[in-house]
Design an enzyme around this catalytic site. Structure first.
Site, mmCIF file in Angstrom:
data_model
loop_
_atom_site.group_PDB
_atom_site.id
_atom_site.type_symbol
_atom_site.label_atom_id
_atom_site.label_comp_id
_atom_site.label_asym_id
_atom_site.label_seq_id
_atom_site.Cartn_x
_atom_site.Cartn_y
_atom_site.Cartn_z
ATOM 1 N N CYS A 150 -7.069 10.503 -1.466
ATOM 2 C CA CYS A 150 -6.188 10.649 -2.621
ATOM 3 C C CYS A 150 -6.920 10.265 -3.905
ATOM 4 O O CYS A 150 -6.780 10.943 -4.935
ATOM 5 C CB CYS A 150 -4.925 9.813 -2.443
ATOM 6 S SG CYS A 150 -5.216 8.045 -2.148
ATOM 7 N N ASN A 181 0.139 1.423 4.197
ATOM 8 C CA ASN A 181 0.427 0.904 5.538
ATOM 9 C C ASN A 181 -0.719 0.117 6.166
ATOM 10 O O ASN A 181 -0.534 -0.485 7.225
ATOM 11 C CB ASN A 181 0.812 2.056 6.474
ATOM 12 C CG ASN A 181 2.255 2.466 6.292
ATOM 13 O OD1 ASN A 181 3.083 1.662 5.893
ATOM 14 N ND2 ASN A 181 2.567 3.721 6.579
ATOM 15 N N GLY A 211 -14.004 4.144 -1.193
ATOM 16 C CA GLY A 211 -15.180 4.990 -1.043
ATOM 17 C C GLY A 211 -15.172 6.174 -1.978
ATOM 18 O O GLY A 211 -16.075 7.019 -1.936
#
EC number: 1.2.1.12
Length: 334
Positions: A150, A181, A211
């Site tokens: 994302c 989560n 990353g």
């Protein structure tokens, strides 16, 4: 009609079904998840972050009925045993988080699917695609690709404009990111041994790694080794923002940067001059929404640091980009 199967019906898998229902030419015909089907249907219908599903879902033996259409439901741990060939699956959207390596994801192909899109960063042996940034790198011969993360989907369009127009010498990004989560709701041991993610997600700002900055080289090879970054997880359930501090190859003005971003705007990369907050980006379909009000430049003796900022819904922005990539991938494969 492109037939899609979703493997893993978690946050991204459920939102992918919502988004695909809005796309003519795409049809989800099967879902595979080990969780009880009634629980999955309930979580699809009621969503604390994205709101209630604007449609109908029913559970029957071995299937969901979504807006009157049947979607087969499986609970198979080994994707190679799934009936993708029998169902004529064109593309599997791999959303479990477990099959992120090429060899593992190819189990879907061995099961009869034609193509696989992984909803996570993957290895260097796979093409990593951010739609409207490097999707034209695909030539149709690929069987498995990655849709990146994302944050990479937020960072890449902004970085591409800066690099194309002005050249990036180096930079550092920070994503102020909603909790997810992989954090604990209350203090307790973390499954990966992370001391910070072991702490209660909704009561602290929690430093974390990302990353995305290094992965940008898989999307924009010219930026290899030029960017790094980190994350700060904050107490919101979704809605995030990426800040990029960069040194450019030429001196610029705020107006020049904003004009370049506005010119580059498209369905994946939005542009706003409104003074928005994270709640305002929940549910947006842009993978990245550039905020022109937050562009800043520090100029000391002709040497500049440039700050640019882009918002994203780390759930729906990313899912929207995945679905665009899936649709494009399916078309060029035929």
């Amino acid at each position: 009609m492109t037939k899609v199967a979703i493997n893993g019906f978690g946050r991204i898998g459920r939102l992918a079904l919502r988004r695909i229902l809005e796309v003519p030419g795409l049809e989800v015909v099967a879902i595979n998840d080990l969780t009880d089907a009634k629980m999955l249907a309930h979580l699809f219908k009621y969503d604390s972050s994205q709101g209630r599903f604007n449609g109908e879902i029913e559970v029957k033996e071995g299937a969901f009925v979504v807006n009157g259409k049947e979607v087969k439901v499986f609970a198979e741990a080994d994707p190679e045993k799934l009936p993708w060939g029998e169902l004529g699956i064109d593309v599997v959207l791999e959303c479990t988080g477990f099959f992120t390596k090429k060899e593992k994801a190819e189990a879907h192909v061995r099961a009869g699917a034609k193509k696989v899109v992984i909803s996570a960063p993957a290895g260097n042996d796979l093409k990593t695609i951010v739609f409207n940034v490097n999707n034209e790198d695909l030539d149709g011969t690929e069987t498995v690709i990655s849709g990146a993360s994302c944050t990479t989907n937020c960072l890449a369009p902004m970085a591409k404009v800066l690099n194309d127009k002005f050249g990036i010498e180096k930079g550092f990004m920070t994503t102020i990111h909603a909790y997810t989560n992989d954090q604990n709701t209350l203090d307790g041991p973390h499954r990966k041994g992370d001391f910070r993610r072991a702490r209660a997600a909704a009561v602290s700002i929690i430093p974390n790694s990302t990353g995305a900055a290094k992965a940008i080289a898989q999307v924009i090879p010219e930026l290899k080794g030029k960017l790094d970054g980190n994350a700060q997880r904050v107490p919101v359930p979704t809605g995030s923002v990426t800040e990029l501090i960069s040194v450019l190859k030429k001196n610029v003005t705020v107006e020049e940067i904003n004009a370049a971003m506005k010119e580059a705007a498209n369905e994946s990369f939005g542009y706003t001059e409104d003074e928005i907050v994270s709640a305002d980006v929940v549910g947006i379909s842009y993978g990245s929404l550039f905020d022109a009000t937050l562009t800043k430049i520090v100029d000391v003796d002709g040497s500049q640091l440039v700050k640019t900022v882009s918002w994203y819904d780390n759930e729906m922005s990313y899912t929207s980009q995945l679905v665009r990539t899936l649709e494009y991938f399916a078309k060029i494969a035929k």
